[in-house]
Design a protein around this motif. Structure first.
Motif, PDB file in Angstrom:
ATOM      1  N   ILE A  48       0.774  -1.561  -0.361  1.00 34.93           N
ATOM      2  CA  ILE A  48      -0.144  -0.320   0.241  1.00 34.93           C
ATOM      3  C   ILE A  48       0.700   0.988   0.281  1.00 34.93           C
ATOM      4  N   GLN A  52      -2.720   6.326  -1.525  1.00 30.18           N
ATOM      5  CA  GLN A  52      -4.322   4.803  -0.791  1.00 30.18           C
ATOM      6  C   GLN A  52      -5.012   5.205   0.646  1.00 30.18           C
ATOM      7  N   VAL A  54      -7.170   2.012   2.786  1.00 33.02           N
ATOM      8  CA  VAL A  54      -7.405   0.558   3.496  1.00 33.02           C
ATOM      9  C   VAL A  54      -8.800   1.016   3.955  1.00 33.02           C
ATOM     10  N   ILE A  89      -1.435   6.485   4.896  1.00 35.93           N
ATOM     11  CA  ILE A  89      -2.611   6.396   3.931  1.00 35.93           C
ATOM     12  C   ILE A  89      -3.585   6.183   4.885  1.00 35.93           C
ATOM     13  N   HIS A 140     -13.699  -1.387  -3.566  1.00 36.99           N
ATOM     14  CA  HIS A 140     -12.579  -1.628  -3.937  1.00 36.99           C
ATOM     15  C   HIS A 140     -12.105  -1.208  -5.893  1.00 36.99           C
ATOM     16  N   GLY A 143     -11.877   1.711  -6.812  1.00 34.13           N
ATOM     17  CA  GLY A 143     -10.643   2.434  -6.596  1.00 34.13           C
ATOM     18  C   GLY A 143     -10.777   3.029  -4.681  1.00 34.13           C
ATOM     19  N   GLU A 144     -11.366   2.868  -4.589  1.00 34.35           N
ATOM     20  CA  GLU A 144     -11.283   3.807  -2.877  1.00 34.35           C
ATOM     21  C   GLU A 144     -11.128   3.463  -2.020  1.00 34.35           C
ATOM     22  N   ILE A 145     -10.690   2.200  -1.741  1.00 34.66           N
ATOM     23  CA  ILE A 145      -9.779   1.080  -1.319  1.00 34.66           C
ATOM     24  C   ILE A 145      -8.176  -0.284  -1.905  1.00 34.66           C
ATOM     25  N   SER A 146      -8.257  -0.172  -1.893  1.00 33.19           N
ATOM     26  CA  SER A 146      -6.845  -1.238  -1.759  1.00 33.19           C
ATOM     27  C   SER A 146      -6.456  -2.204  -1.278  1.00 33.19           C
ATOM     28  N   GLN A 147      -7.175  -2.112   0.471  1.00 29.80           N
ATOM     29  CA  GLN A 147      -6.861  -3.128   0.669  1.00 29.80           C
ATOM     30  C   GLN A 147      -8.102  -3.759   2.458  1.00 29.80           C
ATOM     31  N   ALA A 171      -8.799  -8.695  -4.434  1.00 31.26           N
ATOM     32  CA  ALA A 171      -8.872  -8.642  -5.918  1.00 31.26           C
ATOM     33  C   ALA A 171      -7.921 -10.368  -6.143  1.00 31.26           C
TER      34      ALA A 171
END
Length: 276
Positions: A48, A52, A54, A89, A140, A143-147, A171
């Motif tokens: 991350i 970005q 989470v 983050i 996800h 594209g709002e959260i990556s994890q 993902a």
């Protein structure tokens, strides 16, 4: 309360163990269909970058009297939030449990979603859990959260519940053209070859949401089992402390009573000596 917690513990533990078999088998199938999709070795905030975001899902209880169960979750959540702030983050909070939700509200945490606070008490717990997973998957995909990171207590034994972090594999790897054009393919699972229809990547796409729902629901059951075990242990300790205190007070009462009787006898004997 100890007896009630014991009954709930055995029921939830049995349900958790049975459902965990289904969750693990489903994860193995998805991993065999598309390797790398259901990895279990992903660590929180791995890969991350600053800027970005989470999603953090801390799981606590709705009530107290369960020892340090809720305090450990709050402390771990605070540590993770401090780490995210230090690394730049952004965080979105999805608390499950009234205790941790109230704690985060008092901290005035931004991006606090209270929609799933009463998730564990819902009669349709699996359906509500699926809604939470669908919400995380949609964020996800946008594209709002990556994890998505889940903080919960893993039930190891009656006297030991381990605070654990789990990263949901939101993902899924994109299939290649050759994979999608192939109508069927053999996969190897537990030393047995299976012929799949449609192709493994397409079948993995179909099973991936089910796997996430199963993992999240299994984690929630694990956290509930740990909560009942912690409450049972806390009530047993409180019961033992109350009995010990009762014995000490009884002994003190008897000593005080004996001293009063002895003092009265001394006064009586002293009065008789003076009269003689």
């Amino acid at each position: 309360m100890r007896m009630v917690a014991s009954a709930k513990l055995h029921r939830t533990q049995r349900l958790s163990q049975n459902f965990l078999r289904y969750s693990d088998e489903l994860r193995q199938v998805v991993e065999a269909l598309r390797p790398g999709t259901a990895r279990a070795d992903i660590t929180p905030l791995q890969g991350i970058l600053p800027g970005q975001a989470v999603a953090v899902v801390p799981i606590s209880s709705n009530s107290g009297l369960c020892g340090a169960f809720n305090a450990n979750v709050m402390k771990a959540t605070e540590t993770l939030l401090a780490r995210c702030q230090h690394e730049g983050i952004h965080t979105y909070l999805f608390p499950v449990g009234q205790k941790v939700a109230d704690y985060l509200r008092k901290r005035n945490e931004p991006n606090l979603n209270r929609q799933y606070v009463k998730l564990a008490d819902a009669p349709d717990m699996f359906a509500r859990t699926s809604q939470l997973v669908a919400d995380l998957r949609q964020r996800h995909a946008d594209g709002e959260i990556s994890q998505a990171i889940l903080l919960y207590h893993h039930f190891q034994s009656m006297g030991r519940q381990i605070l654990t972090t789990h990263v949901l594999p939101l993902a899924i790897q994109s299939p290649t053209t050759d994979d999608t054009d192939t109508p069927s393919r053999k996969i190897r699972l537990e030393e047995i070859d299976y012929l799949t229809e449609p192709a493994p990547p397409i079948l993995a796409d179909m099973l991936h949401p089910r796997m996430l729902n199963a993992q999240a629901y299994s984690i929630l059951l694990d956290a509930l089992t740990s909560e009942h075990a912690a409450r049972m242990l806390a009530m047993q300790t409180a019961d033992d402390n109350a009995n010990e205190l009762l014995q000490e007070l009884t002994l003190l009462y008897n000593k005080t009573r004996q001293q009063a009787i002895t003092a009265e006898l001394i006064d009586i004997m002293g009065g008789q000596v003076k009269s003689n």
